[in-house]
Every structure is written in C-alpha cells, then in structure tokens.
Design an enzyme around this catalytic site. Structure first.
Site, PDB file in Angstrom:
ATOM      1  N   HIS A   1      40.751  51.473  47.630  1.00 34.80           N
ATOM      2  CA  HIS A   1      39.371  51.030  47.837  1.00 34.80           C
ATOM      3  C   HIS A   1      38.557  52.124  48.526  1.00 34.80           C
ATOM      4  O   HIS A   1      38.553  52.215  49.763  1.00 34.80           O
ATOM      5  CB  HIS A   1      39.369  49.765  48.691  1.00 34.80           C
TER       6      HIS A   1
ATOM      7  N   HIS B   1      34.001  49.376  44.937  1.00 34.62           N
ATOM      8  CA  HIS B   1      34.840  48.588  45.859  1.00 34.62           C
ATOM      9  C   HIS B   1      36.335  48.916  45.774  1.00 34.62           C
ATOM     10  O   HIS B   1      36.941  49.306  46.766  1.00 34.62           O
ATOM     11  CB  HIS B   1      34.634  47.085  45.624  1.00 34.62           C
TER      12      HIS B   1
ATOM     13  N   GLU C   1      43.714  24.844  63.702  1.00 31.67           N
ATOM     14  CA  GLU C   1      45.119  25.239  63.575  1.00 31.67           C
ATOM     15  C   GLU C   1      45.248  26.689  63.113  1.00 31.67           C
ATOM     16  O   GLU C   1      46.089  27.451  63.600  1.00 31.67           O
ATOM     17  CB  GLU C   1      45.849  24.325  62.572  1.00 31.67           C
TER      18      GLU C   1
ATOM     19  N   HIS D   1      49.899  12.398  56.724  1.00 24.67           N
ATOM     20  CA  HIS D   1      50.401  13.010  57.954  1.00 24.67           C
ATOM     21  C   HIS D   1      51.904  13.250  57.948  1.00 24.67           C
ATOM     22  O   HIS D   1      52.443  13.841  58.869  1.00 24.67           O
ATOM     23  CB  HIS D   1      50.043  12.126  59.159  1.00 24.67           C
TER      24      HIS D   1
HETATM   25  C1  LIG Z   1      42.279  35.956  51.733  1.00 23.35           C
HETATM   26  C2  LIG Z   1      41.926  36.987  50.716  1.00 23.35           C
HETATM   27  N1  LIG Z   1      41.390  36.604  49.547  1.00 23.35           N
HETATM   28  C3  LIG Z   1      41.123  37.521  48.591  1.00 23.35           C
HETATM   29  C4  LIG Z   1      41.392  38.840  48.794  1.00 23.35           C
HETATM   30  C5  LIG Z   1      41.148  39.859  47.681  1.00 23.35           C
HETATM   31  N2  LIG Z   1      39.990  40.696  48.081  1.00 23.35           N
HETATM   32  C6  LIG Z   1      40.170  41.913  48.576  1.00 23.35           C
HETATM   33  S1  LIG Z   1      38.733  42.619  49.065  1.00 23.35           S
HETATM   34  C7  LIG Z   1      37.854  41.265  48.570  1.00 23.35           C
HETATM   35  C8  LIG Z   1      36.372  41.138  48.775  1.00 23.35           C
HETATM   36  C9  LIG Z   1      35.684  42.395  48.954  1.00 23.35           C
HETATM   37  O1  LIG Z   1      34.422  42.228  49.498  1.00 23.35           O
HETATM   38  P1  LIG Z   1      34.090  42.698  50.953  1.00 23.35           P
HETATM   39  O2  LIG Z   1      34.894  41.943  51.910  1.00 23.35           O
HETATM   40  O3  LIG Z   1      32.624  42.601  51.118  1.00 23.35           O
HETATM   41  O4  LIG Z   1      34.563  44.195  51.010  1.00 23.35           O
HETATM   42  P2  LIG Z   1      33.821  45.458  50.368  1.00 23.35           P
HETATM   43  O5  LIG Z   1      33.621  45.156  48.916  1.00 23.35           O
HETATM   44  O6  LIG Z   1      32.554  45.599  51.083  1.00 23.35           O
HETATM   45  O7  LIG Z   1      34.761  46.579  50.578  1.00 23.35           O
HETATM   46  C10 LIG Z   1      38.690  40.306  48.031  1.00 23.35           C
HETATM   47  C11 LIG Z   1      38.215  39.014  47.476  1.00 23.35           C
HETATM   48  C12 LIG Z   1      41.954  39.193  50.029  1.00 23.35           C
HETATM   49  N3  LIG Z   1      42.282  40.446  50.315  1.00 23.35           N
HETATM   50  N4  LIG Z   1      42.183  38.267  50.962  1.00 23.35           N
END
Ligand SMILES: Cc1ncc(C[n+]2csc(CCOP(=O)(O)OP(=O)(O)O)c2C)c(N)n1
Length: 660
Positions: free
Chosen positions: A28, A259, A409, A471
């Site tokens: 990334h 990204h 939790e 539960h």
């Molecule tokens: C709990 C979770 N769900 C999904 C992902 C897969 N994932 C990695 S980065 C991302 C989103 C990226 O957007 P952002 O947080 O704004 O990061 P940026 O694009 O700015 O680097 C997702 C959905 C993850 N790492 N963790």
C-alpha cells in the site's frame, strides 16, 4: 542538528515506500506517501524515542493503526537507525521471514508496538497503552513514567465500530497523553469515503470528550503547531489531517488507485520526477539519511537522563518496576493460592465457579494488589471478578484497579491488549461467554501477539437458564479452542478454578479464557497435589475399580454429571472412570504417552459437555458417545434445561448401557 529541508526528509519515506511496494508487487503506497509529512514532523520533532533502545520503558508509543500502511513504519525504523531494520529488510518487504511483513507485527519487528492490520484494532489498543501509562505514572511517579501515546489512523479505522468504544473510553478517562493523528484522505478501497460515510469526525470526537481539530496534514508547520496544542490539552486529542493519498503520484494521487497496489514503473518514475527524488531504487541521499539518523538519536539524552532518575529510584522500587514490566508474578502469588486451596479442602465451597473465581481473586488481588487489573463490560455483579478490596478506577482515581468498561466488550478486549503491551499490569476483563463474539477480533490479536491477558467469561452454558438461547453459548468453547495460542479453561469446581486462575496468570505468552458457571456446583476435589493437575489439560478424577470398561470425559459443570453417572454404572458392576478435562486443547498438546494414559483404552468412551461436539472426537473417537448440545438452547430454569436437552447422569448411563 543538521538542517535538511523537510520535503527531502519526507520524500525519503515516499521513495522507500514506493520502491518496496514496487519490488514486492504488493502493498500500500498511498498511505505512506500521504502521511510522510506528518510522520516526519512527529518523528523528527516530537516523538520521544531512542532508535538505539527501542524498548526503553519511558519512550513514547507510536501505533500505526492503519497497518496496511506498514511501509511508513518500516521506512521510519530504517531511516531513524533501528539496528535490525536494514535496507535489505526494506527490500524484502512482504517476504517470508523478513522483518517487514505485510502488516506490522510487534512480535517480529523491534520498534513495532502492536500488531495492526484489522482496522480499528490499533486505535482501540492504544487506549490501553495510554491507560497503563496513566496508572503506572500515578504509582511510580512522573519522573519514571511520563510518555505520550501517538496513533496514526485512517478513514477505515474510524469507520470500524470498535473505534467508537475506544474513543468513548479515552474521552471518559481523560487520557490526555493520547494523541491521534487521523489521515483524512477521503479515500478507501472502493473509492471516495463519501460512498459510505458522512461523519464529521471532529464533532464526533469532541462529543466524546476529546480536543479535536482539522488541519492541513501536508503542511508541516500546521502539523507541528497542532501536536504542540495537543500535548498541552487536558483531554485526549484528535488531529484530523487533510492529506492526499499517494501524494506525488501524478495520475493516481487522490484516488483509490494509490491505495493498495504497486504504482507501476511509469507512475513510479513520474512520481519520483515530480517529487525530485532519485530514480535509483532504494536510494536515500547521504545528507538526508544523516539527518534522519540524527533524529533517531535525538532522544538518547532524554533516555540517559531517565536512566539517571531511574537509578535514584532505589533498588527495591526498581526491582518491582522491572518485575512488573517483565510480567513476572510475585512470589507471594503462589503462596496465596496455595493457602486458598488448603482452605478449600478444610471448608469446601459448593458454589458456582464464578463465585469460586471471586474467592480466588480475593486471594490473588491481596498478593498483587497494584498489578491485578480487573474490569467488566457492565456485568460486574454477574461476573464476580471485582476483588473485595478493589478500588474503582476513574479519570481522577488512577490508582483504582477495577475498570468499569461500560457495555463495550470489544473495546475492553483491545484495551487489555494495550495494557499488557505497555507493561506493568496483569489485565483481566469479564463478560458472558457468549459475548466473546463481540470481543473476538481483539482476542484473536491477543492470541497472535501472545498477550497474557485473562478473559473471565461467566454464564458458560445452558446452565445460565432463563436468559435463553441468545445468552447460552453453544459453539463458543469449540471455536475458542480452535484458535491458535488461545487457552480455554472450564474448571469443574472451586479447587480447579483456583488452579486454572494460577495457570492463567502465569501464562504470559498468550491469552486465557476462564469459562465459569452461573449455577452452583459441588466441590468435587478433595486433594491438592503439588503438581497442578489442570496444567496437563485433563486428569483422572475418579478411578475405575479394575480395568475400566467405560471412560467418561467432561468439563466444567458436566463433571458433576459424569461423577453421578460413574456411581450408577459402578453400582451395576460396570467399571467406569471419570476424567476431568478443564482444557481440551491443552490435553491435546500433551506428549502422546501422557495423552494415551489420560484418555485410556476403555472400549466405551463418552464425553459430556453442555456445548457443541466439535473437538471432542480427538478424545472419544469418531464412534465415541457424546452428550451435549446439538442446536441452540432455550429459556427455562437450568435444572429443567439439562433434563430437556438430555444432559443428565441417567442419559449418560443409558447411552453407555446401549453401547456396552
Ligand atoms: C477489519 C478490516 N476490514 C477490512 C480490511 C481491508 N482493508 C484494508 S485497508 C481498507 C480501507 C482503506 O481505507 P483507509 O482506511 O481510508 O486507508 P487508505 O485508503 O487511506 O490508505 C480495507 C477495507 C481490514 N484491513 N480490516
């Protein structure tokens, strides 16, 4: 300190990140490129650390919550002079056995404070770090404990629900040394965040009791000024930094194309030309590297001053501080539990294991009053994990050692990870076993990272009764047992409960679940051998008269059922033994000879557990008999439910008679 332009310093991060992702053909680049400016400001002007001593106890913590941007962190570790983070490691980004895995792993790479990647976990873990700092400072004094926790989080972190739990707690606890830099680039994987989000984050944080402001995250002066303000605030601070994802990439910047994939040769070249970076891969100009190395050594003086103050602390306090940070238990703990178990033999406790646990906790907390750090997600009176003398923690009572987490939790479990990683405390947190579902992502990270936290999970079966199937846990024991490095104990009585608590507290390389009953149970054990029998996962509780024709295996509340069935079978002349299995997966980890000896070779094997069968076949075999749950439970008094679902001694006897 030598003067190198801020943009050239920041561009070193961009160059390494772009090149590493390009070489790995995966990763990334967008976040490191967009956050290079704010990270440069933080690491060169504010973050208190000494690259030569990444584990210095009073260092500021830096948590990259948006773990996918790992190259930002690896670049910073390399540039500031972390000894293990060589250029070679950067070149092996995302390769097997490298110190530069896809997402940061604290157990692999020195200088990485916590494992991140599942979005939301980093920011939630960081509140535990900031909380531990506040508590430890109150106990040992600001001369020894006085550091900030900085977090870099992304849009995705703040979309995840767990962030809300964490933000609420941090605001309520007034964790003013927690400073979150939010990479507000408005882009996530699917495209602009406006596809799915319209939250005003500044207002959101303010409403939770934070100081919050929006700045230009590409403007170094604005970032520095905001961090200065945050450091002076009496609340936790959010600095929402408007940034451009993939800053510098001529075609991909500001879009989701920056990204999560390599830029590609053409875009990479164009980005470097635009930023004025050498086209030579992995190259950092000498003067820039030197300036970064100076930044990495900037904290050495502060560290040495701290060491001096630390020496002045005196040998006893120093030894205590170090023991606590090492997660070593005090010698008094073993004695306290030994005395407690002896008392149980003299006057047996025929109560629910949640109550037996409370009795064990009273003994434990007396031995380690300042480090035993309990809490409950709004079920204190049901979980029974508050020691008699425990003082409640509050923003203004940092020496309190019982935490009311509210109905959170997931936030609780993540916070406990942060507390453990910071060091100084043995955290445990409580709720109903069924709600491990709500805490699970943080529990999984605990298992992966090896944090020695304890989950006090009461109401562990249909035995909880009238609250009904929503539960009543069914698959939870099996699923937790399936998690690598998660230890699950389901003790059968007051003695086993004390033994399991001892094992849980001494297990500092991974988390432990204590599954405890709501309903009363008889104390079955009348001996306390020198070697803790629960330490092998299972042991013979009742022997057979002669060669056993039947082996009954059970955990927790069903051991009582097995013991009653054994009696009835023995009366019919069927030699039967009972094996108590407080930890099925621990039994299955034993050397083969021990497993064989405990499991035995009786022709009929029957397991009894008021839960799903998954996992038991390893003990009873495919053709073994199982008495337990085959679907969801029901609402009703516990006794009626055990009858209704056929989890009784009579049912066990009948099943054996049919088979024999
Ligand atoms: C709990 C979770 N769900 C999904 C992902 C897969 N994932 C990695 S980065 C991302 C989103 C990226 O957007 P952002 O947080 O704004 O990061 P940026 O694009 O700015 O680097 C997702 C959905 C993850 N790492 N963790």
């Amino acid at each position: 300190m030598m003067q190198v332009d801020h943009p050239r310093m920041a561009n070193a991060i961009r160059a390494l990140s772009m090149d590493a992702v390009e070489k790995a053909k995966s990763g990334h680049p967008g976040l490191p490129m967009g956050c290079a400016d704010l990270a440069t400001v933080l690491f060169t002007q504010f973050l208190k650390f000494d690259a030569a001593k990444p584990d210095w106890p009073d260092r500021d913590r830096f948590v990259l919550s948006a773990g996918h941007g790992s190259m930002l962190l690896y670049s910073l570790l390399y540039l500031t002079g972390n000894a293990e983070m060589t250029l070679d490691q950067i070149k092996h980004f995302r390769q097997v056995d490298s110190l530069t895995p896809g997402h940061p792993e604290n157990f692999r790479t020195k200088g990485v404070e916590t494992t991140t990647g599942p979005l939301g976990q980093g920011i939630a873990t960081s509140i535990g770090m900031a909380l531990a700092e506040k508590m430890l400072a109150a106990e040992f004094g600001k001369k020894i404990v006085d550091h900030h926790t900085y977090v870099l989080c992304s849009d995705g972190d703040l979309m995840e629900g767990v962030s809300q739990e964490a933000i609420s707690l941090a605001g309520h606890w007034r964790l003013n040394k927690l400073i979150v830099l939010y990479d507000s680039n408005g882009i996530s994987i699917d495209g602009p965040t406006s596809l799915a989000d319209s939250v005003d984050q500044v207002k959101r944080f303010k409403s939770a009791g934070w100081a919050a402001e929006l700045i230009d995250g590409q403007d170094q002066k604005a970032v520095a000024a905001a961090i200065l303000r945050a450091q002076k605030s009496n609340k936790p601070s959010l600095i929402a930094c408007k940034t451009t994802i993939g800053y510098g990439a001529p075609h991909k910047a500001g879009t989701n194309k920056a990204h999560g994939e390599a830029l590609g040769a053409d875009e990479l070249k164009a980005a470097k030309e635009k930023l004025g970076i050498s086209l030579e891969p992995f190259s950092v100009p000498d003067d820039v590297l030197k300036a970064w190395r100076e930044a990495g050594a900037r904290g050495a003086a502060a560290r040495k001053e701290w060491e001096q103050r630390y020496t002045e602390l005196g040998p006893r306090k120093r030894a205590e501080f170090e023991r606590r940070l090492r997660h070593e238990r005090p010698a008094s703990l073993a004695k306290a539990l030994r005395d407690h178990k002896k008392k149980l033999l003299e006057s047996p406790l025929n109560v629910a294991t949640r109550k037996s646990s409370e009795a064990a906790i009273d003994a434990i907390a007396a031995a380690m009053p300042m480090e035993f750090l309990a809490g409950s997600a709004d079920l204190t009176g049901s979980n029974n994990n508050k020691a008699k003398n425990a003082v409640e923690f509050a923003a203004k009572k940092p020496k309190g050692r019982f935490i009311h987490y509210g109905v959170r939790e997931h936030g609780m479990a993540a916070c406990m990870n942060g507390i453990f990683l910071h060091g100084g405390f043995a955290p445990n947190g409580a709720t109903f076993l069924v709600f491990t579902d709500y805490a699970r992502p943080a529990m999984r990270l605990a298992a992966l990272m090896g944090t020695g936290v304890v989950y006090v999970m009461t109401h562990d079966s249909i035995g909880l009764g009238e609250d009904g199937p929503t539960h009543q846990p069914i698959e939870h024991l099996s699923s937790l047992r399936a998690m690598p490095n998660m230890r699950v104990f389901r003790p059968c009585d007051a003695v086993e409960t004390a033994e399991c608590w001892e094992l849980a507290l001494n297990r500092v390389t991974g988390p432990t679940v204590l599954a405890l009953t709501r309903q009363d149970l008889p104390q079955l054990r009348n001996n306390v051998p020198a070697e803790n029998p629960c330490s092998h996962g299972a042991y013979e509780l009742v022997g057979a008269q002669g060669d056993a024709r039947v082996s009954l295996f059970a955990s927790g509340s069903e051991v009582e059922v097995a013991v009653a069935a054994q009696k009835q079978l023995a009366e019919r002349g069927i030699a039967t033994r009972v094996v108590s299995v407080p930890s099925l997966e621990l039994l299955l980890e034993q050397p083969e000879a021990r497993q064989k000896a405990v499991i035995g070779n009786a022709p009929v094997k029957l397991a009894i557990e008021a839960a799903a069968r998954w996992g038991w076949d390893a003990v009873i075999g495919h053709d073994g008999l199982f008495i337990g749950m085959h679907g969801f439970g029901e609402s009703g008094p516990a006794k009626d439910l055990f009858k209704h679902f056929g989890i009784t001694a009579e049912a066990a006897v009948n099943a054996v008679l049919k088979r024999i």
